[in-house]
Design a protein around this motif. Structure first.
Motif, short mmCIF file in Angstrom:
data_model
loop_
_atom_site.label_atom_id
_atom_site.label_comp_id
_atom_site.label_asym_id
_atom_site.label_seq_id
_atom_site.Cartn_x
_atom_site.Cartn_y
_atom_site.Cartn_z
N PHE A 1 -13.99 -7.75 -26.30
CA PHE A 1 -15.04 -7.22 -27.17
C PHE A 1 -16.38 -7.89 -26.87
O PHE A 1 -17.42 -7.22 -26.75
N LEU B 1 -17.87 -6.65 -23.59
CA LEU B 1 -18.39 -5.29 -23.69
C LEU B 1 -19.70 -5.26 -24.47
O LEU B 1 -20.66 -4.58 -24.09
N VAL C 1 -9.88 -2.73 -24.05
CA VAL C 1 -10.28 -2.44 -25.44
C VAL C 1 -9.75 -1.08 -25.88
O VAL C 1 -9.28 -0.93 -27.01
N VAL C 2 -9.79 -0.09 -24.99
CA VAL C 2 -9.24 1.22 -25.33
C VAL C 2 -7.77 1.06 -25.71
O VAL C 2 -7.30 1.61 -26.72
N ILE D 1 -13.02 6.67 -16.39
CA ILE D 1 -14.11 6.77 -17.37
C ILE D 1 -15.14 5.67 -17.18
O ILE D 1 -16.34 5.92 -17.09
N PRO E 1 -22.06 0.44 -16.24
CA PRO E 1 -22.70 -0.54 -17.12
C PRO E 1 -21.69 -1.43 -17.82
O PRO E 1 -22.05 -2.53 -18.25
N PHE E 2 -20.43 -0.98 -17.94
CA PHE E 2 -19.43 -1.79 -18.63
C PHE E 2 -18.38 -2.25 -17.63
O PHE E 2 -18.07 -1.54 -16.68
N LEU F 1 -16.54 1.60 -29.45
CA LEU F 1 -15.30 0.85 -29.27
C LEU F 1 -15.57 -0.65 -29.36
O LEU F 1 -14.85 -1.39 -30.02
N MET G 1 -30.36 0.54 -21.72
CA MET G 1 -29.26 0.95 -20.85
C MET G 1 -29.51 2.33 -20.25
O MET G 1 -29.23 2.58 -19.09
N VAL H 1 -13.07 -2.31 -20.49
CA VAL H 1 -13.05 -1.02 -21.19
C VAL H 1 -11.60 -0.57 -21.34
O VAL H 1 -11.15 -0.18 -22.42
#
Lengths: 191, 349
Positions: free
Chosen positions: B316, B319, B127-128, B106, B118-119, A182, A154, B124
């Motif tokens: 999840f 990610l 999940v946060v 973010i 990338p995510f 996370l 990555m 994100v």
């Protein structure tokens, strides 16, 4: 059999040493800029983690416990790890110059990887048997390798991203590692 | 290289066009959500969209980028709508705002904006929220079909009061089908299906939920037909989920993990398969890579749903595989026509 599977899955995913327990972050951030070096580092660390957890198990069971000096375990484990790493380096240098060249400077650096000491100490607190200790060490190594290798692939991509200047380099790497951490929380409860 | 000759075919498949198609394709699922669970999801989407556009504009302004140009690609809106669809209806307003701003600031702009993240930003954000506010994030409204005599779905006004003032309305929240399967308590699948109103009123996988998932499936097939993405990721993900579910179905005993059909039509399966996992930025690139990417998501979803702590696992799983996507790409570089097999990571020599 299931006990061993639980130890392995626990060490690789649920209690991943890097992303869940935050051990071994230094090589995780330091050696993850290129995929190929990351693979070399991952292999060397896995080898040392397994060997060190076996050696520290032997030292604890046959030296520290009989002499009733368990309070010396941290310092003696540090010594054991340094010896194991040095021994591995000498052995590889003599037996396989090719592997020695691939691993290069990473092998001695593993001495300072806190994941190695972490595995040895956790084996003590979890009172693992000989086989469990070696499996736990191996699982910790596989978990470390998995995360380090994926992270380095990555980061090779992130090197080309249009990241705002204050976040370039290690900063965005830390944020990425945090987001990964996370995601790994999703494995909570698997064992 | 042969130069390309005229006529130069022009495709209007710009980013904005694709994003508009995605927004359009969420409609069937959105309508199903609104029909069965009331107007909560609509409010989620409106609030998320306003937050997303505000955050996007603020960051672009900070970075001295052309604000109007980037806002017109609709990508911030897509993130907001996907997050709004995934969040529980009637969750407090600050949940939506925190989630959306995390997603945009973010997960997207710290990495340089659209194309570099990338995510998946929406996941994100989800999940946060799920980890930070588990109580608010696991309260789902009860679907229309299982409300008791004299109860009705929340109206637009009482829903607003719930969102802004957090007035407690206990009667309206209920367990989701996936929650019920987490705690079978020795019942067989048949007993649960007969005993729980949620399943009694449903046809295959729980009242409301099955239609929501079928709605997203319809939208996804529309996107597939319009060639917004290829079939590889969603099909491999759904097949892997079914293959995992089949052996652990266990004939519907009390140790059952639910049938493949149940897993396909519950939680965020279809939304994840067609709208989240197919994100071209954060998924694997080659066809072989997409197959691996999708299949691993399917397996991870089943593992976390069945043995983990969290009831649903789409966010999840996506990610985790976003994290693995660059590595998959590295080892699945396709062979280009007329060249030798590619070496990992370098393309054709």
């Amino acid at each position: 059999m299931t006990d061993f599977a639980i130890i392995l899955i626990g060490a690789i995913l649920v209690n991943n040493f890097v992303l869940v327990q935050f051990l071994g972050l230094c090589p995780f951030m330091g050696v993850s800029n290129k995929l190929e070096t990351a693979i070399g580092m991952a292999a060397a660390t896995t080898f040392v983690l397994t060997l060190a957890s076996v050696a520290s198990y032997l030292v604890r069971t046959f030296i520290l416990v009989p002499l009733d000096i368990e309070y010396l375990r941290t310092i003696s484990f540090i010594l054991v790890i340094a010896v194991v790493v040095q021994f591995t380096k000498m052995f590889i240098d003599a037996s396989s110059p090719l592997l020695a060249r691939v691993l290069g400077v990473f092998l001695p650096l593993i001495t300072t990887n806190c994941a190695v000491l972490g595995v040895a100490l956790q084996n003590t607190t979890k009172s693992h048997s000989f086989l469990e200790s070696s499996l736990y060490g191996f699982g910790a190594g596989v978990g470390f390798s998995l995360v380090l290798i994926l992270f380095s692939a990555m980061r090779e991509r992130l090197a080309f991203a249009d990241v705002p200047v204050p976040f370039k380099g290690a900063a965005i790497g830390m944020i990425t590692a945090g987001l990964m951490s996370l995601a790994f929380m999703g494995f909570a409860g698997l064992i | 290289m042969q130069p390309i000759t005229s006529p130069h075919a022009h495709s209007k498949n710009s980013t904005a066009n694709v994003m508009q198609l995605v927004l359009l394709a969420t409609l069937p699922g959105l309508i199903a959500l609104t029909h069965f669970f009331g107007p909560g999801t609509l409010y989620n989407i409106v609030l998320a969209s306003i937050t997303a556009v505000a955050c996007e504009a603020a960051i672009l302004k900070l970075r001295n980028r052309p604000v109007a140009f980037y806002l017109r690609d609709y990508s911030a809106l897509v993130t907001a709508v996907l997050l709004g669809l995934a969040l529980p209806p009637y969750c407090p307003w600050w949940v939506v705002v925190v989630g959306t701003s995390t997603a945009i600031i973010i997960a997207k702009h710290l990495y340089g904006g659209l194309g570099y993240n990338p995510f998946n930003p929406a996941m994100v954000g989800y999940v946060v929220l799920l980890i930070s506010f588990p109580v608010e994030m696991t309260q789902w409204a009860a679907p229309r079909a299982i409300l008791e005599e004299g109860q009705s779905l929340m109206g637009p006004v009482s829903a607003l009061a719930r969102i802004w003032l957090e007035t407690p309305v206990d009667a309206y929240s209920g367990a989701t089908p996936l929650d019920l399967f987490k705690h079978l308590d020795g019942q067989t699948v048949r007993q649960v299906y007969d005993g729980e109103a949620l399943f009694r009123e449903g046809r295959w996988a729980g009242a409301g939920w099955e239609w929501v998932n079928l709605g997203f499936l319809t939208g996804g097939l529309f996107l597939l037909y319009r060639k917004v993405f290829t079939w590889h990721t969603p099909v491999s993900m759904l097949v892997a989920l079914g293959v995992m579910a089949a052996p652990f179905y266990d004939g519907g005993s009390s140790a059952s993990g639910g049938s493949p059909l149940f897993h396909w039509l519950s939680g965020g399966t279809m939304l994840g398969a067609f709208f989240i996992a197919t994100d071209p930025v954060t998924s694997a690139t080659s066809r072989r890579g997409k197959l691996i990417f999708g299949a691993t998501i399917g397996v991870t979803i089943y593992v976390i749903r069945n043995w983990g702590n969290y009831p649903d696992a789409v966010a999840f799983a996506v990610l985790l595989m976003n994290f693995a996507a660059p590595f998959i790409d590295y080892y699945t570089v396709p062979r280009s026509y007329g060249h030798a097999k590619a070496r990992p990571g370098r393309g054709t020599p």
